[in-house]
Motif scaffolding. Structure first.
Motif, PDB file in Angstrom:
ATOM      1  N   VAL A 108       0.845  -1.534  -0.210  1.00 38.65           N
ATOM      2  CA  VAL A 108       0.139   0.214   0.100  1.00 38.65           C
ATOM      3  C   VAL A 108       0.794   1.551   0.297  1.00 38.65           C
ATOM      4  CG1 VAL A 108      -1.959   1.535   1.588  1.00 38.65           C
ATOM      5  CG2 VAL A 108      -1.574  -1.133   1.039  1.00 38.65           C
ATOM      6  N   GLY A 109       0.685   2.711  -1.085  1.00 38.83           N
ATOM      7  CA  GLY A 109       1.529   3.568  -0.774  1.00 38.83           C
ATOM      8  C   GLY A 109       0.032   4.425  -1.812  1.00 38.83           C
ATOM      9  N   ALA A 110       0.683   5.942  -1.548  1.00 39.20           N
ATOM     10  CA  ALA A 110       0.636   6.596  -2.441  1.00 39.20           C
ATOM     11  C   ALA A 110       0.777   6.736  -3.531  1.00 39.20           C
ATOM     12  CB  ALA A 110      -0.021   8.234  -1.547  1.00 39.20           C
ATOM     13  N   PRO A 111      -0.095   7.176  -5.088  1.00 43.06           N
ATOM     14  CA  PRO A 111       0.891   7.549  -5.817  1.00 43.06           C
ATOM     15  C   PRO A 111       1.911   8.144  -6.321  1.00 43.06           C
ATOM     16  CG  PRO A 111      -2.010   8.506  -5.682  1.00 43.06           C
ATOM     17  CD  PRO A 111      -1.450   7.996  -4.718  1.00 43.06           C
ATOM     18  N   GLY A 112       2.630   7.397  -6.695  1.00 43.68           N
ATOM     19  CA  GLY A 112       4.113   7.742  -7.024  1.00 43.68           C
ATOM     20  C   GLY A 112       4.637   7.561  -5.519  1.00 43.68           C
ATOM     21  N   SER A 113       4.730   6.964  -5.162  1.00 48.26           N
ATOM     22  CA  SER A 113       5.251   6.206  -3.959  1.00 48.26           C
ATOM     23  C   SER A 113       6.291   4.540  -4.455  1.00 48.26           C
ATOM     24  CB  SER A 113       4.285   5.730  -2.459  1.00 48.26           C
ATOM     25  OG  SER A 113       3.387   4.380  -2.783  1.00 48.26           O
ATOM     26  N   LEU A 133      16.651  12.273  -7.430  1.00 54.83           N
ATOM     27  CA  LEU A 133      17.438  12.816  -8.636  1.00 54.83           C
ATOM     28  C   LEU A 133      18.907  12.188  -9.083  1.00 54.83           C
ATOM     29  CD1 LEU A 133      15.914  16.144  -6.347  1.00 54.83           C
ATOM     30  CD2 LEU A 133      15.112  15.392  -8.779  1.00 54.83           C
ATOM     31  N   VAL A 134      19.321  12.340  -8.444  1.00 52.48           N
ATOM     32  CA  VAL A 134      20.747  11.523  -9.163  1.00 52.48           C
ATOM     33  C   VAL A 134      20.773  10.470 -10.200  1.00 52.48           C
ATOM     34  CG1 VAL A 134      23.373  10.591  -8.380  1.00 52.48           C
ATOM     35  CG2 VAL A 134      22.196  11.942  -6.728  1.00 52.48           C
ATOM     36  N   LYS A 135      19.952   9.489  -9.522  1.00 53.53           N
ATOM     37  CA  LYS A 135      19.851   8.306 -10.665  1.00 53.53           C
ATOM     38  C   LYS A 135      19.074   8.878 -12.028  1.00 53.53           C
ATOM     39  CE  LYS A 135      17.890   3.801 -11.607  1.00 53.53           C
ATOM     40  NZ  LYS A 135      17.722   4.162 -12.599  1.00 53.53           N
ATOM     41  N   LEU A 136      18.370   9.454 -11.845  1.00 53.58           N
ATOM     42  CA  LEU A 136      18.041   9.711 -13.312  1.00 53.58           C
ATOM     43  C   LEU A 136      18.542  10.548 -14.073  1.00 53.58           C
ATOM     44  CD1 LEU A 136      13.930  10.646 -11.530  1.00 53.58           C
ATOM     45  CD2 LEU A 136      14.444   8.930 -12.889  1.00 53.58           C
ATOM     46  N   PHE A 137      19.021  11.617 -13.274  1.00 57.49           N
ATOM     47  CA  PHE A 137      19.743  12.398 -14.119  1.00 57.49           C
ATOM     48  C   PHE A 137      21.306  11.664 -14.681  1.00 57.49           C
ATOM     49  CE2 PHE A 137      18.941  16.529 -11.389  1.00 57.49           C
ATOM     50  CZ  PHE A 137      18.348  16.722 -12.372  1.00 57.49           C
ATOM     51  N   ALA A 182       9.189  13.237  -9.147  1.00 57.08           N
ATOM     52  CA  ALA A 182      10.788  13.843  -9.270  1.00 57.08           C
ATOM     53  C   ALA A 182      11.161  13.482 -10.664  1.00 57.08           C
ATOM     54  CB  ALA A 182      11.437  13.137  -8.385  1.00 57.08           C
ATOM     55  N   ARG A 183      10.465  12.611 -11.538  1.00 53.34           N
ATOM     56  CA  ARG A 183      10.872  11.585 -12.940  1.00 53.34           C
ATOM     57  C   ARG A 183      10.170  12.908 -13.657  1.00 53.34           C
ATOM     58  NH1 ARG A 183       7.833   8.002 -12.033  1.00 53.34           N
ATOM     59  NH2 ARG A 183       9.417   6.407 -10.557  1.00 53.34           N
ATOM     60  N   ASP A 184       9.148  13.416 -13.088  1.00 59.19           N
ATOM     61  CA  ASP A 184       8.265  14.440 -14.505  1.00 59.19           C
ATOM     62  C   ASP A 184       9.305  15.430 -14.156  1.00 59.19           C
ATOM     63  OD1 ASP A 184       6.643  12.796 -14.324  1.00 59.19           O
ATOM     64  OD2 ASP A 184       5.230  13.374 -13.805  1.00 59.19           O
ATOM     65  N   PHE A 185       9.695  16.128 -12.502  1.00 56.14           N
ATOM     66  CA  PHE A 185      10.437  17.394 -12.931  1.00 56.14           C
ATOM     67  C   PHE A 185      11.922  17.406 -14.066  1.00 56.14           C
ATOM     68  CE2 PHE A 185      13.542  20.201 -11.172  1.00 56.14           C
ATOM     69  CZ  PHE A 185      12.152  21.547 -11.474  1.00 56.14           C
ATOM     70  N   VAL A 186      12.596  16.408 -13.226  1.00 60.59           N
ATOM     71  CA  VAL A 186      13.637  15.900 -14.153  1.00 60.59           C
ATOM     72  C   VAL A 186      13.827  15.795 -15.919  1.00 60.59           C
ATOM     73  CG1 VAL A 186      15.755  14.543 -15.007  1.00 60.59           C
ATOM     74  CG2 VAL A 186      15.341  14.512 -12.011  1.00 60.59           C
ATOM     75  N   ARG A 187      12.984  15.370 -16.173  1.00 61.90           N
ATOM     76  CA  ARG A 187      11.888  15.156 -17.719  1.00 61.90           C
ATOM     77  C   ARG A 187      12.048  16.251 -18.263  1.00 61.90           C
ATOM     78  NH1 ARG A 187       7.160  15.716 -20.117  1.00 61.90           N
ATOM     79  NH2 ARG A 187       6.533  15.143 -17.864  1.00 61.90           N
ATOM     80  N   ARG A 204       7.307  28.407 -12.656  1.00 61.51           N
ATOM     81  CA  ARG A 204       6.281  28.482 -13.301  1.00 61.51           C
ATOM     82  C   ARG A 204       6.203  27.537 -13.324  1.00 61.51           C
ATOM     83  NH1 ARG A 204       9.602  27.391 -18.334  1.00 61.51           N
ATOM     84  NH2 ARG A 204       9.553  25.753 -18.233  1.00 61.51           N
ATOM     85  N   LEU A 205       6.187  26.567 -13.249  1.00 58.76           N
ATOM     86  CA  LEU A 205       6.019  24.992 -12.123  1.00 58.76           C
ATOM     87  C   LEU A 205       4.487  25.086 -11.412  1.00 58.76           C
ATOM     88  CD1 LEU A 205       7.825  21.931 -12.862  1.00 58.76           C
ATOM     89  CD2 LEU A 205       6.230  22.652 -14.257  1.00 58.76           C
ATOM     90  N   GLU A 206       4.724  26.686 -10.145  1.00 57.31           N
ATOM     91  CA  GLU A 206       3.645  26.567  -8.515  1.00 57.31           C
ATOM     92  C   GLU A 206       3.249  27.999  -9.497  1.00 57.31           C
ATOM     93  OE1 GLU A 206       6.487  28.356  -5.749  1.00 57.31           O
ATOM     94  OE2 GLU A 206       8.305  25.802  -5.483  1.00 57.31           O
ATOM     95  N   TYR A 207       3.756  28.327 -10.156  1.00 54.41           N
ATOM     96  CA  TYR A 207       2.707  29.148 -10.932  1.00 54.41           C
ATOM     97  C   TYR A 207       1.031  28.778 -11.996  1.00 54.41           C
ATOM     98  CZ  TYR A 207       0.768  33.137 -14.161  1.00 54.41           C
ATOM     99  OH  TYR A 207       0.074  33.850 -14.516  1.00 54.41           O
ATOM    100  N   ASP A 208       1.361  27.953 -12.342  1.00 52.36           N
ATOM    101  CA  ASP A 208       0.697  27.019 -13.483  1.00 52.36           C
ATOM    102  C   ASP A 208      -0.482  26.082 -12.400  1.00 52.36           C
ATOM    103  OD1 ASP A 208       2.248  27.671 -15.612  1.00 52.36           O
ATOM    104  OD2 ASP A 208       3.502  25.736 -16.028  1.00 52.36           O
TER     105      ASP A 208
END
Length: 198
Positions: free
Chosen positions: A15-20, A127-131, A157-162, A186-190
């Motif tokens: 069990v875990g929240a989406p994205g966990s 983040l390190v792994k994604l980069f 994290a995945r979406d932001f790195v992309r 920009r993301l916070e504003y959106d």
């Protein structure tokens, strides 16, 4: 999950929240166990569950199964055939609103593993792994800056790195703190804008 195939019960609930990260962990188990993926809508009235006899089963989004009797029969099938089943869900079975007493009893007996949201250390490591996966050299201070500001989920994290990689490529520049800050702003504003005005 590492204890498989020596689980204390044939069924385990993850069990875990989406994205966990539960789907990622579930897919690792499924590969290791050679499990078949059973979608929630396949566990329904009149469904032929016999094809799953003796097979290890991954049932993702188990809290989305509408037919309680079908899920109960799937439990029985797993137990009778001495197989294993991994259920994933956003919430513990106690919150699914199960009305069938026998099914609720089976769900309560199954061990429950809850995944919390990732802490700062895990977010930094992800983040390190994604980069690295994208062959990007990013300064540790930039990773720290991002980790402190993005949502606490692996999906975030995945979406932001992309998006950050796309932005850096479009501008023909390296990823740095200024670029990350601009994108975060920009993301916070959106997100703050009403959906009609987007």
């Amino acid at each position: 999950m590492r204890a498989w195939p020596n689980w204390p019960d044939p069924v385990l609930a993850l069990v875990g929240a989406p994205g966990s990260g539960k789907s990622h962990l579930a897919s690792i188990w499924a590969r290791r166990a050679h499990a078949v993926l059973v979608p929630p809508d396949a566990v329904g009235a009149g469904a032929d569950l016999g094809e799953f006899y003796g097979r290890h089963i991954l049932l993702e989004d188990a809290d989305g199964v509408a037919d309680e009797r079908g899920l109960f029969h799937l439990f029985n099938l797993v137990q009778e055939s001495r197989a294993s089943m991994l259920l994933t869900a956003a919430t513990p079975p106690e919150r699914w609103g199960i009305r069938l007493p026998d099914l609720l009893s089976r769900l309560r007996r199954a061990p429950l593993v809850e995944i919390g949201m990732p802490d700062d250390e895990l977010v930094r490591a992800v983040l390190v792994k994604l980069f690295v996966d994208r062959q990007l050299a990013v300064d540790a201070s930039v990773i720290e800056y991002i980790a402190q500001r993005i949502d606490r989920s692996l999906d975030a994290a995945r979406d932001f790195v992309r998006v950050l990689d796309d932005e850096a490529l479009a501008e023909g520049r390296r990823i740095n703190r200024n670029l990350a800050a601009r994108l975060l702003g920009r993301l916070e504003y959106d997100e703050a804008m009403p959906s009609e005005s987007r």
